[in-house]
Design a protein around this motif. Structure first.
Motif, PDB file in Angstrom:
ATOM      1  N   TYR A   1      10.869  57.929 -22.424  1.00  0.00           N
ATOM      2  CA  TYR A   1      12.033  57.053 -22.536  1.00  0.00           C
ATOM      3  C   TYR A   1      12.604  57.113 -23.952  1.00  0.00           C
TER       4      TYR A   1
ATOM      5  N   ASN B   1       8.765  54.623 -25.047  1.00  0.00           N
ATOM      6  CA  ASN B   1       7.807  54.449 -23.963  1.00  0.00           C
ATOM      7  C   ASN B   1       7.597  55.773 -23.224  1.00  0.00           C
TER       8      ASN B   1
ATOM      9  N   TYR C   1       5.708  57.538 -19.507  1.00  0.00           N
ATOM     10  CA  TYR C   1       4.946  57.507 -18.256  1.00  0.00           C
ATOM     11  C   TYR C   1       4.471  58.906 -17.946  1.00  0.00           C
TER      12      TYR C   1
ATOM     13  N   GLN D   1       8.130  56.491  -9.654  1.00  0.00           N
ATOM     14  CA  GLN D   1       6.722  56.499 -10.023  1.00  0.00           C
ATOM     15  C   GLN D   1       5.926  55.879  -8.881  1.00  0.00           C
TER      16      GLN D   1
ATOM     17  N   TYR E   1       1.279  54.228 -18.047  1.00  0.00           N
ATOM     18  CA  TYR E   1       2.519  53.834 -18.718  1.00  0.00           C
ATOM     19  C   TYR E   1       2.154  53.330 -20.113  1.00  0.00           C
TER      20      TYR E   1
ATOM     21  N   TYR F   1       3.468  51.954 -23.866  1.00  0.00           N
ATOM     22  CA  TYR F   1       4.573  51.369 -24.604  1.00  0.00           C
ATOM     23  C   TYR F   1       4.027  50.788 -25.895  1.00  0.00           C
TER      24      TYR F   1
ATOM     25  N   TRP G   1      -0.833  49.680 -23.031  1.00  0.00           N
ATOM     26  CA  TRP G   1      -0.628  50.662 -21.973  1.00  0.00           C
ATOM     27  C   TRP G   1      -1.309  50.218 -20.688  1.00  0.00           C
TER      28      TRP G   1
ATOM     29  N   ASN H   1       7.973  52.502  -9.150  1.00  0.00           N
ATOM     30  CA  ASN H   1       8.158  52.271 -10.590  1.00  0.00           C
ATOM     31  C   ASN H   1       7.497  51.000 -11.103  1.00  0.00           C
TER      32      ASN H   1
ATOM     33  N   ASN I   1       4.238  44.502 -11.081  1.00  0.00           N
ATOM     34  CA  ASN I   1       4.062  44.364 -12.542  1.00  0.00           C
ATOM     35  C   ASN I   1       3.296  43.119 -12.968  1.00  0.00           C
TER      36      ASN I   1
END
Length: 256
Positions: free
Chosen positions: A196, A200, A202, A211, A217, A219, A223, A231, A254
């Motif tokens: 990204y 970030n 992935y 995803q 992932y 960031y 992580w 995603n 999430n």
């Protein structure tokens, strides 16, 4: 031997052909027109019965070639208007499309680049009707080797092809994101890494451009390693935080 020259003679041939033009010692030599029995016609320069120099050939199917000839073969630079509506303009070698040229398709698309024996071969560009284009290597009319697909939305798809099939892929997005991994067509599918523009990252499995499956992932604050669905962190996974905390368990959309 004494050469005599007769201009604008008419000569008939046993195969049904007819020639009107310059003759030297009975041979087509100079400028003239040959009418073939099948309805085709050549009008241009001749040298000892061979098409030589510049001339136009009108084919029986309605196609027309205008350009250079050498010892009876299309050789040099020329343009051909096919009866199908396609058109080629560029270099020829020994009756075939060889060298640099542009092929215009009836549907509005075109190819600019190198040819070998009438096929796209080597470096070239293919322009599509929607404004996108491919720039890269070709072999036997197929993408073969390194190439990039430039889309109208600003994204760039970088591929390594083998006989038209993509082996490796990299996508440069207009916003600065980069994808490096497997694709099917232009859809992210299989394993890939997505970087990204905010730093970030992935890396993991993709399905239908999202995803999906196992991945990681990363960031700036930590992580996540585990399962993804469309995603989102969904399934069993581990979250590692910047302060050293760690959570292992089930996630959904999430949320742990």
């Amino acid at each position: 031997m004494f050469n005599f020259f007769n201009s604008k003679n008419v000569k008939h041939y046993n195969d049904g052909g007819k020639y009107v033009g310059d003759l030297i010692n009975g041979k087509r030599h100079g400028y003239g027109t040959y009418y073939y029995a099948d309805g085709s016609k050549y009008e241009g320069n001749w040298y000892e019965n061979k098409k030589q120099g510049y001339g136009t050939y009108y084919y029986a199917d309605g196609s027309i070639y205008e350009g250079d000839w050498n010892y009876g073969k299309r050789h040099g630079n020329g343009v051909i208007y096919y009866c199908s509506g396609n058109k080629y303009e560029g270099q020829w070698g020994y009756n075939d499309i060889n060298g640099q040229g542009t092929y215009y398709y009836k549907n509005g698309e075109r190819y600019e680049g190198n040819f070998l024996q009438n096929l796209r071969y080597g470096l070239g560009k293919y322009f599509y009707n929607d404004g996108s284009y491919y720039h890269g290597m070709f072999k036997d009319n197929l993408f073969h080797g390194l190439g990039r697909m430039y889309k109208t939305n600003g994204n760039i798809y970088e591929h390594c092809y083998f006989k038209g099939e993509s082996l490796t892929n990299k996508i440069y997005y207009k916003n600065g994101d980069i994808y490096d991994g497997n694709v099917v067509g232009l859809i992210k599918e299989g394993y890939g890494i997505y970087r990204y523009n905010n730093g970030n990252l992935y890396k993991g499995q993709w399905n239908n451009n999202k995803q999906n499956g196992y991945g990681a992932y990363i960031y700036k604050d930590g992580w996540y390693i585990g399962q993804f669905v469309d995603n989102l962190f969904s399934g069993i996974g581990s979250m590692y935080y910047e302060n050293g905390d760690h959570y292992f368990g089930e996630f959904k959309n999430n949320v742990a």
